[in-house]
Write a protein that holds these residues in place. Structure first.
Motif, PDB file in Angstrom:
ATOM      1  N   ALA A   1      16.992 -31.356  -9.752  1.00  0.00           N
ATOM      2  CA  ALA A   1      16.748 -32.448  -8.996  1.00  0.00           C
ATOM      3  C   ALA A   1      18.007 -33.749  -9.430  1.00  0.00           C
ATOM      4  N   LYS A   2      17.890 -33.442 -10.552  1.00  0.00           N
ATOM      5  CA  LYS A   2      18.762 -34.544 -11.018  1.00  0.00           C
ATOM      6  C   LYS A   2      20.103 -34.871 -10.521  1.00  0.00           C
ATOM      7  N   LEU A   3      20.087 -33.166  -9.262  1.00  0.00           N
ATOM      8  CA  LEU A   3      21.957 -33.145  -8.748  1.00  0.00           C
ATOM      9  C   LEU A   3      20.906 -33.297  -7.303  1.00  0.00           C
ATOM     10  N   ARG A   4      20.083 -34.229  -7.005  1.00  0.00           N
ATOM     11  CA  ARG A   4      19.498 -33.988  -5.984  1.00  0.00           C
ATOM     12  C   ARG A   4      19.166 -35.758  -5.564  1.00  0.00           C
TER      13      ARG A   4
ATOM     14  N   ASN B   1      13.499 -26.628 -17.019  1.00  0.00           N
ATOM     15  CA  ASN B   1      15.114 -27.156 -16.884  1.00  0.00           C
ATOM     16  C   ASN B   1      15.565 -27.174 -16.097  1.00  0.00           C
ATOM     17  N   VAL B   2      15.940 -26.253 -15.445  1.00  0.00           N
ATOM     18  CA  VAL B   2      16.650 -26.194 -14.160  1.00  0.00           C
ATOM     19  C   VAL B   2      15.875 -26.796 -12.868  1.00  0.00           C
ATOM     20  N   ALA B   3      14.325 -26.818 -13.051  1.00  0.00           N
ATOM     21  CA  ALA B   3      14.110 -27.618 -12.000  1.00  0.00           C
ATOM     22  C   ALA B   3      14.596 -28.761 -11.872  1.00  0.00           C
ATOM     23  N   GLY B   4      14.128 -29.760 -13.425  1.00  0.00           N
ATOM     24  CA  GLY B   4      14.707 -30.766 -13.324  1.00  0.00           C
ATOM     25  C   GLY B   4      16.356 -31.167 -14.301  1.00  0.00           C
TER      26      GLY B   4
END
Ligand SMILES: NC(=O)c1ccc[n+]([C@@H]2O[C@H](COP(=O)([O-])OP(=O)(O)OC[C@H]3O[C@@H](n4cnc5c(N)ncnc54)[C@H](OP(=O)(O)O)[C@@H]3O)[C@@H](O)[C@H]2O)c1
Length: 321
Positions: free
Chosen positions: A150-153, A144-147
């Motif tokens: 990735a959204k913030l990027r 969930n943190v990776a996702g």
């Protein structure tokens, strides 16, 4: 699959505190899938647990008594002395953290080892704006943190997880563009629907059939972050690898292995970036909290049954010394 019968809860006396020692009461401890690998004999990147000896792992605790100048009672520290309510440690085994951050268990999740794994994984294959990123085990601690990162990027993010509730969590709370339940149909088919033009990056937390599906869905020059393979951790013998590995050649794919401990020298960079997102309210810290050391084994085993949404943590009840 391990069972509760593999574990014993034991009571021991701690020795009197010596000079340069600190007595800590744990507030939270982490249970993690990698601990399953430590139950197997043999050489690995981390030593196996010893039969008859206490387990260890990540923990957040409060200093009760200190005979070292670096720490005073009331300080909050992280350590690797999990799976116990109290311990005596040396200053170099403790890491002081701010007690202002709430909940303190975030240091085991989004701002701890699993958050750092998510952050390091995205860096490992240089995930950038516009990438279509598929994450398996997406509703767990790393996923969930990776996702969210990735959204913030500026990526398009697709996640898979094992229940309707988790799919909803990914879409409604973590901002995933698409999420699906891998238990209701083959991942390869669901990816064709959700990512008809393919994916650029696969963040692999589960291995097995899901990795095979991702190999099919990756576009030319796609990248794979090989982070975990939980679908096989309880296998009695190793399962054969993906049948479509040849995609690596035809599509010129890159697959990179990740061990978060290799990134410890970049901890300050991680804390600054991800801690900044957390403090600014841009990163959600989701956890499943189980209470009491007598529930720690059930919490650990629950990881293999998908009982957690976000980071699985054990909270210790205040105990009498
Ligand atoms: N390389 C590193 O340095 C590093 C560091 C930390 C973690 N990891 C790896 O990253 C992965 C995730 O770790 P985590 O701490 O974030 O755990 P987690 O995802 O919070 O918990 C495990 C989750 O795995 C899923 N799962 C269990 N059995 C499965 C199966 N047979 N097939 C597919 N999914 C299954 C469950 O969710 P569902 O309900 O969705 O099935 C469960 O909630 C693990 O593979 C772990 O070993 C690697």
């Amino acid at each position: 699959m391990p069972t509760a019968a593999n574990f014993t809860l034991a009571r021991t006396e701690l020795a009197p505190l010596q000079d340069r020692q600190v007595l800590v009461r744990n507030l939270f401890m982490s249970v993690d899938p990698y601990m399953r690998g430590r139950m197997n004999e043999g050489k690995s990147y981390i030593p196996a647990f010893e039969l008859g000896q206490p387990l260890d792992g990540g923990a957040v605790g409060e200093v009760v008594e200190s005979r070292a100048g670096e720490f005073k009672p009331g300080d909050v520290v992280t350590s690797n002395f999990g799976w116990r309510e109290y311990f005596i440690g040396a200053p170099k085994e403790l890491h002081l953290i701010s007690r202002e951050v709430k909940p303190l268990s975030v240091y085991l999740g989004a701002l701890g080892m699993t958050g750092m794994t998510a952050w390091a994984g995205l860096k490992l294959v240089d995930v950038k704006a516009g990438d279509v990123v598929y994450i398996s085990g997406a509703a767990g601690a790393v996923g969930n943190v990776a996702g969210q990162l990735a959204k913030l990027r500026g990526c398009r993010v697709i996640g898979s997880a094992g229940s309707t509730e988790k799919v909803r969590f990914l879409k409604d709370e973590c901002g995933f563009d698409v999420a699906f339940n891998y238990k209701v149909g083959p991942v390869v088919e669901q990816l064709k629907v959700e990512a008809p033009d393919g994916i650029d990056v696969y963040f692999d937390n589960v291995g097995g059939e899901t990795l095979e599906a991702a190999l099919s869905a990756l576009r030319p020059h796609g990248r794979i972050i090989a982070c975990g393979g939980i679908s096989g951790y309880n296998d009695e013998k190793p399962a054969p690898g993906p049948t479509n590995l040849f995609n690596i050649i035809t599509k010129r794919l890159t697959m990179k292995g990740l061990i978060v401990r290799d990134w410890l020298d970049r901890q300050n960079e991680f804390e600054k970036e991800v801690g900044g997102y957390f403090r600014a309210g841009k990163l959600k810290n989701k956890e499943t909290v189980v209470e009491g050391i007598d529930q720690a084994v059930a919490a650990f085993l629950g990881l293999f049954e998908g009982k957690n949404v976000g980071k699985m943590v054990v909270k210790f009840a205040p105990t009498v010394r």
